[in-house]
Design a protein around this motif. Sequence first.
Motif, short mmCIF file in Angstrom:
data_model
loop_
_atom_site.label_atom_id
_atom_site.label_comp_id
_atom_site.label_asym_id
_atom_site.label_seq_id
_atom_site.Cartn_x
_atom_site.Cartn_y
_atom_site.Cartn_z
N ARG A 2 0.83 -1.20 0.00
CA ARG A 2 0.00 0.00 0.00
C ARG A 2 0.86 1.25 0.00
O ARG A 2 1.93 1.30 0.60
CB ARG A 2 -0.89 0.01 1.25
CG ARG A 2 -2.23 -0.59 1.02
CD ARG A 2 -3.23 -0.34 2.10
NE ARG A 2 -2.78 0.35 3.28
CZ ARG A 2 -3.16 0.01 4.50
NH1 ARG A 2 -3.95 -1.03 4.68
NH2 ARG A 2 -2.76 0.70 5.54
N ASP A 4 0.60 4.17 1.45
CA ASP A 4 0.91 4.82 2.72
C ASP A 4 2.02 4.10 3.45
O ASP A 4 2.80 4.70 4.18
CB ASP A 4 -0.34 4.95 3.59
CG ASP A 4 -1.04 3.62 3.82
OD1 ASP A 4 -1.10 2.82 2.88
OD2 ASP A 4 -1.54 3.39 4.95
N ASP A 210 -0.78 9.78 6.05
CA ASP A 210 -1.15 8.43 5.64
C ASP A 210 -2.51 8.39 4.94
O ASP A 210 -2.70 7.61 4.00
CB ASP A 210 -1.12 7.46 6.83
CG ASP A 210 -1.91 7.93 8.04
OD1 ASP A 210 -2.51 9.02 8.00
OD2 ASP A 210 -1.92 7.19 9.06
N ARG A 214 -2.65 6.89 1.12
CA ARG A 214 -3.49 5.71 0.85
C ARG A 214 -4.59 6.04 -0.14
O ARG A 214 -4.87 5.28 -1.09
CB ARG A 214 -4.08 5.19 2.15
CG ARG A 214 -4.81 3.86 2.00
CD ARG A 214 -5.19 3.31 3.37
NE ARG A 214 -5.95 2.08 3.25
CZ ARG A 214 -6.46 1.43 4.29
NH1 ARG A 214 -6.27 1.90 5.52
NH2 ARG A 214 -7.16 0.32 4.11
N THR A 218 -4.74 4.63 -4.08
CA THR A 218 -5.94 3.96 -4.59
C THR A 218 -6.46 4.65 -5.84
O THR A 218 -6.79 4.00 -6.84
CB THR A 218 -7.03 3.94 -3.51
OG1 THR A 218 -6.57 3.15 -2.40
CG2 THR A 218 -8.32 3.37 -4.04
N TYR A 392 -10.91 4.86 6.13
CA TYR A 392 -9.62 5.40 6.55
C TYR A 392 -9.43 6.86 6.16
O TYR A 392 -8.67 7.60 6.79
CB TYR A 392 -8.49 4.57 5.92
CG TYR A 392 -8.45 4.69 4.42
CD1 TYR A 392 -7.71 5.70 3.80
CD2 TYR A 392 -9.16 3.80 3.61
CE1 TYR A 392 -7.70 5.82 2.42
CE2 TYR A 392 -9.13 3.92 2.23
CZ TYR A 392 -8.40 4.93 1.65
OH TYR A 392 -8.38 5.06 0.27
#
Length: 536
Positions: A2, A4, A210, A214, A218, A392
């Motif tokens: 990922r 982050d 973060d 993230r 995405t 998140y």
Amino acid sequence: MRADREFVSLPRLVRTAAERYADREAVVEGRARTTFGGLGARVERAAAACMAHGVMPGDRVAVWAPNGCDWIVAALGAVTAGAVLVPLNTRLKGAEAVRLLGRTRTSLLFVTGPFLGASYVATLRAAAGVGAGRGAGPLPGLPQLREVVVLAGEAPAGFRSWKEFTEAGEAVPAEVVRARADAVRPGAAADITFTSGTTGEPRGAVISHDRTLRAFGTWSDLAGLREGDRYLIVNPFSHTFGYKAGVIASLMRGATMVPQPVFAPEVLPALVAAERITVLPGPPTLLRALLDHPAREAYDLSSLRVVVTGAAVVPRALVDRLRDELGVPVVLTAYGMSEATGLVTMCRPGDPAEVVVRSSGRAVPDTEVKVVAADGTALPAGEPGEILVRGYQVMSGYFEDPEATAAAVDADGWLHTGDVGVLDADGNLSVTDRLKDMFVVGGFNAFPAEIEQVLCRHPEVAEAAVVGVPDARLGEVGRAYVVLRGPGRLSAGELIAWARREMANYKVPRTVEFVAELPRNASGKVVKRLLRERQG
């Protein structure tokens, strides 16, 4: 891995991109070409200068400038020094900018030189200069603002030029800058992006490193952004999408950024052709301008591979024309908001045109979206209600505003967006209305409550209600219904001219209708639906 976790923080992202894509073009501005390696070096020098001028981790640093390499260097330099970025929209008037600088207690401001015929330095001085307070800094009305740095050209007395600013950083060793950058925690605040609540008072959504990494890792995956892409960035860096889907995503993937300080439709086809643009996000206004350009056929636009749009109703004909006339293989829509790091739902490559046109796609991975009734009960597919988001990417809160934060994010972590939408059986979200009455003017969010508050400051205005109405060029514009305090001679043109001096141009109502009273319901609230219906 990922994004982050791979990049950890924005400072580490800048360093990794500089190493991974060192000789590839990072930023193109006309004849000026900056590589990723060169960009990384410039950001580190800017970070050293921030440290030399006393910027400490957690301090707020603002940038008030148009899209460009200077913006990127200044902003990422501040973030690399551990500061929290406060992006300011170039459309703001001086008083609006000063209010946000004061509320965030910004200690360092980067400001553009003259832009679109306006002197931002003069505007600042007029709004927060001598006589506005007793501070000892460059602007007495903002006592906690220690430094104002002019990004291009000479700086007036009390301000610093970019050259003067960066020279001070030469005394800060590179290893000290690196240590400061490495100390930035993933969960630390990275930026404060101002939006508006139902009161009309702008609120600053605090977003961490973060969350940003993230979300836009995405976004890059779903959009198919890849190394070697050439990305025309028209969305303002002062907005979440322009900065994060533009700058941050490009750093992640090694895409070349071609930032535009203003939207100039007359040169759009030539620019796409000359720079072999492959990725073009933007509102429908921009895409229509490209398709309808009178000389479009004279340019080779075959490089276009990905178009991402949203922020307004997307006509089926627009999607069809992008695919059929320009041969763009991937046309996507998306939905997001600053309080959710700019990303909630998104279409996927391969989605049929019907899905792209009538929805903003499905929830991105690790994100929940539901539609609820007024009592909070979840509604089935096909039933309209308020859109709630949990994941998140939901903000840590509004800056120093716990009450507004509690009203927006409930105890179970659901963000109440204030938007009305419908989910279909496949989870595709259609945004159908706005509880907050926001409308979108050429890609800029306009909030009626904020505009109404300004209009009511006019000495002859007793009440005002603003609604968005369709506009062929901008998508939507404001229309104001105004109740005067008494018999007067104020004309619509005079009120509009006054409003242009008080607020950003995109917020200014294009038309004004004077009425004896505003339509209200039994509880006394203005029924804006009735005002919209008056448009026919």
